[in-house]
Design an enzyme around this catalytic site. Structure first.
Site, PDB file in Angstrom:
ATOM      1  N   SER A  81      35.779  13.778  -2.569  1.00 39.23           N
ATOM      2  CA  SER A  81      35.158  13.518  -1.269  1.00 39.23           C
ATOM      3  C   SER A  81      36.336  12.629  -0.453  1.00 39.23           C
ATOM      4  CB  SER A  81      33.956  12.419  -1.514  1.00 39.23           C
ATOM      5  OG  SER A  81      33.483  11.787  -0.393  1.00 39.23           O
ATOM      6  N   TYR A 140      31.154   5.109  -5.714  1.00 37.60           N
ATOM      7  CA  TYR A 140      30.988   6.328  -5.503  1.00 37.60           C
ATOM      8  C   TYR A 140      32.435   6.776  -5.036  1.00 37.60           C
ATOM      9  CZ  TYR A 140      30.239  10.722  -2.882  1.00 37.60           C
ATOM     10  OH  TYR A 140      30.397  12.350  -2.744  1.00 37.60           O
TER      11      TYR A 140
HETATM   12  P1  NAP Z   1      23.073  17.137  -3.390  1.00 40.96           P
HETATM   13  O1  NAP Z   1      22.701  17.791  -2.240  1.00 40.96           O
HETATM   14  O2  NAP Z   1      22.444  15.874  -3.962  1.00 40.96           O
HETATM   15  O3  NAP Z   1      22.881  18.157  -4.746  1.00 40.96           O
HETATM   16  C1  NAP Z   1      23.297  17.683  -6.126  1.00 40.96           C
HETATM   17  C2  NAP Z   1      22.979  18.821  -7.009  1.00 40.96           C
HETATM   18  O4  NAP Z   1      23.617  18.457  -8.473  1.00 40.96           O
HETATM   19  C3  NAP Z   1      21.826  19.115  -7.115  1.00 40.96           C
HETATM   20  O5  NAP Z   1      21.674  20.583  -7.706  1.00 40.96           O
HETATM   21  C4  NAP Z   1      21.223  18.554  -8.307  1.00 40.96           C
HETATM   22  O6  NAP Z   1      20.421  19.051  -9.222  1.00 40.96           O
HETATM   23  C5  NAP Z   1      22.446  18.317  -9.087  1.00 40.96           C
HETATM   24  N1  NAP Z   1      22.780  17.203  -9.803  1.00 40.96           N
HETATM   25  C6  NAP Z   1      22.494  15.832  -9.535  1.00 40.96           C
HETATM   26  N2  NAP Z   1      22.688  14.938 -10.911  1.00 40.96           N
HETATM   27  C7  NAP Z   1      23.067  15.819 -11.932  1.00 40.96           C
HETATM   28  C8  NAP Z   1      23.684  15.655 -12.928  1.00 40.96           C
HETATM   29  N3  NAP Z   1      23.395  14.356 -13.843  1.00 40.96           N
HETATM   30  N4  NAP Z   1      23.799  16.760 -13.845  1.00 40.96           N
HETATM   31  C9  NAP Z   1      23.535  18.016 -13.510  1.00 40.96           C
HETATM   32  N5  NAP Z   1      23.436  18.382 -12.093  1.00 40.96           N
HETATM   33  C10 NAP Z   1      22.976  16.901 -11.470  1.00 40.96           C
HETATM   34  O7  NAP Z   1      24.748  16.914  -3.480  1.00 40.96           O
HETATM   35  P2  NAP Z   1      25.890  17.746  -2.420  1.00 40.96           P
HETATM   36  O8  NAP Z   1      25.795  17.067  -1.079  1.00 40.96           O
HETATM   37  O9  NAP Z   1      25.636  19.355  -2.539  1.00 40.96           O
HETATM   38  O10 NAP Z   1      27.389  17.320  -3.180  1.00 40.96           O
HETATM   39  C11 NAP Z   1      27.725  18.082  -4.230  1.00 40.96           C
HETATM   40  C12 NAP Z   1      29.097  17.489  -4.319  1.00 40.96           C
HETATM   41  O11 NAP Z   1      29.973  17.147  -3.172  1.00 40.96           O
HETATM   42  C13 NAP Z   1      28.856  16.317  -4.938  1.00 40.96           C
HETATM   43  O12 NAP Z   1      30.025  15.973  -5.959  1.00 40.96           O
HETATM   44  C14 NAP Z   1      29.187  15.098  -3.897  1.00 40.96           C
HETATM   45  O13 NAP Z   1      29.690  13.882  -4.382  1.00 40.96           O
HETATM   46  C15 NAP Z   1      30.352  16.052  -3.154  1.00 40.96           C
HETATM   47  N6  NAP Z   1      30.319  15.449  -1.744  1.00 40.96           N
HETATM   48  C16 NAP Z   1      29.373  15.771  -0.992  1.00 40.96           C
HETATM   49  C17 NAP Z   1      29.301  15.250   0.433  1.00 40.96           C
HETATM   50  C18 NAP Z   1      28.287  15.333   1.540  1.00 40.96           C
HETATM   51  O14 NAP Z   1      28.215  14.816   2.694  1.00 40.96           O
HETATM   52  N7  NAP Z   1      27.259  16.173   1.218  1.00 40.96           N
HETATM   53  C19 NAP Z   1      30.595  14.612   0.901  1.00 40.96           C
HETATM   54  C20 NAP Z   1      31.527  14.635   0.137  1.00 40.96           C
HETATM   55  C21 NAP Z   1      31.619  15.078  -1.306  1.00 40.96           C
HETATM   56  P3  NAP Z   1      18.864  18.400  -9.351  1.00 40.96           P
HETATM   57  O15 NAP Z   1      18.447  18.646  -7.877  1.00 40.96           O
HETATM   58  O16 NAP Z   1      17.901  19.202 -10.293  1.00 40.96           O
HETATM   59  O17 NAP Z   1      18.843  17.113  -9.464  1.00 40.96           O
END
Ligand code: NAP
Length: 251
Positions: free
Chosen positions: A146, A160
Site C-alpha cells: 500500500s 496497517y
Molecule cells: P477488500 O475490498 O476489503 O477485499 C478483501 C478481500 O480479502 C475479500 O475477498 C476478503 O474475502 C478477503 N479476505 C479478508 N480477510 C481475509 C483472510 N483473513 N483470509 C483470506 N481472505 C481474506 O480489499 P481491497 O481494497 O480489494 O484490498 C486488497 C489488497 O489491496 C489488500 O491487501 C489491501 O491492503 C491492499 N490495498 C488496498 C487499497 C484500497 O484503497 N482499497 C489501498 C492500498 C492497498 P471475504 O469477503 O470472504 O472476507
C-alpha cells in the site's frame, strides 16, 4: 509458458482488487483459485464469470492467518487446477480508524497475522511449489502492499501501514533469494482505491473524502491496480524483480 498450464492462486479473490485480478488473469488464460474468507457467494460469482470467459476456476475458503487453511488452499489448487505458476498475495485487512493509543493487542495481532504472516506463509508455499530448487518450473509472486507504507497513515491505521512496510521489505528480500530459481517477486502499492475495504475502517466514503489529497484528484479503480499486477506477472516484465510499483495517482 503454454496458456493451458498457467495456474494462479489469488488470496482474497472474491471482491474488489482480488476479483479484478481474477478476471484479468482468466482473460490471459490462467486457471484461477479464488480464495475467500467469509463470503462464499461472492467467490462463486467470480468463479462463474471466469467460467463464462472459457477458463477454469475454483473457490476455496481459507483464512490466510491460519497455516492449516493455507496448506489446504495450495493443496486444493494443485489437485483441482494443476501445478501453481503464480501467486497474488492480495488478502489484507484494515481495522477501525483511530490513534495507536486506542488499539488493542488483539487488533494489532490480527492485522499483522493476516497482512504479514499470512502473506509470508503463502509465499513460502508458492516457493515450495514453483522454485526450480524444489522441482518446479518457476513462476511469479505479486504482493499487495500500500502507498500507506510510504506515508505511515498517522491518526488512522499506523498498524496497517507498518504491515505494508513489512511487505515491501519482504518483497525485496524474497525476490533476491529466489531470483535464480525461476521466480520473480514484485509488489504493487495502491493508493486510495474505490473498494469495500474502507467501510471496514469505518469510512465507507473515504475515496470521496480523500480524493483532494491525490495529485490526480480522484481515487483509483480495482481494475487499474489489477492491470499493473498483470503486467508485473507477465513475460513483458521478465527482467523485473524486487520492484514496488505505485498505483496511487501521484500520491
Ligand atoms: P477488500 O475490498 O476489503 O477485499 C478483501 C478481500 O480479502 C475479500 O475477498 C476478503 O474475502 C478477503 N479476505 C479478508 N480477510 C481475509 C483472510 N483473513 N483470509 C483470506 N481472505 C481474506 O480489499 P481491497 O481494497 O480489494 O484490498 C486488497 C489488497 O489491496 C489488500 O491487501 C489491501 O491492503 C491492499 N490495498 C488496498 C487499497 C484500497 O484503497 N482499497 C489501498 C492500498 C492497498 P471475504 O469477503 O470472504 O472476507
Amino acid at each position: 509458458m503454454s496458456k493451458l498450464n498457467k495456474v494462479v492462486l489469488i488470496t482474497g479473490g472474491s471482491r474488489s482488487i482480488g476479483a479484478a485480478c481474477a478476471i484479468l488473469t482468466a482473460e490471459q488464460g490462467y486457471k484461477v483459485c479464488v480464495n475467500f474468507a467469509n463470503d462464499e457467494n461472492a467467490a462463486l460469482g467470480v468463479v462463474k464469470k471466469i467460467k463464462d470467459l472459457g477458463s477454469n476456476a475454483i473457490a476455496v475458503r481459507g483464512d490466510v492467518a491460519n497455516e492449516a487453511d493455507i496448506k489446504n488452499l495450495f493443496a486444493e489448487t494443485k489437485s483441482r487446477l494443476g501445478p501453481l505458476t503464480a501467486l497474488i498475495n492480495n488478502a489484507g485487512i484494515l481495522s477501525k480508524e483511530g490513534r495507536l493509543d486506542t488499539f488493542s493487542a488483539e487488533r494489532i495481532a490480527r492485522v499483522v497475522g493476516v497482512n504479514v504472516t499470512g502473506s509470508i506463509l503463502c509465499a513460502r508455499e508458492a516457493v515450495l511449489a514453483m522454485s526450480t530448487r524444489h522441482g518446479g518450473t518457476g513462476g511469479s509472486i505479486i504482493n499487495l502492499s500500500s502507498i500507506a507504507a510510504t506515508l505511515g497513515a498517522p491518526g488512522v491505521y499506523v498498524d496497517y501501514a507498518a504491515t505494508k512496510g513489512a511487505i515491501d521489505t519482504f518483497t525485496l528480500g524474497l525476490a533476491r533469494e529466489v531470483a535464480n530459481e525461476g521466480i520473480r517477486v514484485n509488489g504493487v502499492r495502491p493508493g486510495i482505491i474505490d473498494t469495500d475495504i474502507h467501510a471496514s475502517g469505518g469510512s465507507p466514503n473515504r475515496v470521496e473524502e480523500m480524493k483532494h489529497v491525490v495529485p490526480m484528484q480522484r481515487g483509483g479503480t480495482a481494475m487499474e491496480v489489477a492491470e499493473t499486477v498483470l503486467w508485473l506477472m507477465s513475460d513483458k516484465a521478465s527482467y523485473v524483480t524486487g520492484a514496488m510499483v505505485d498505483v496511487s495517482g501521484g500520491r
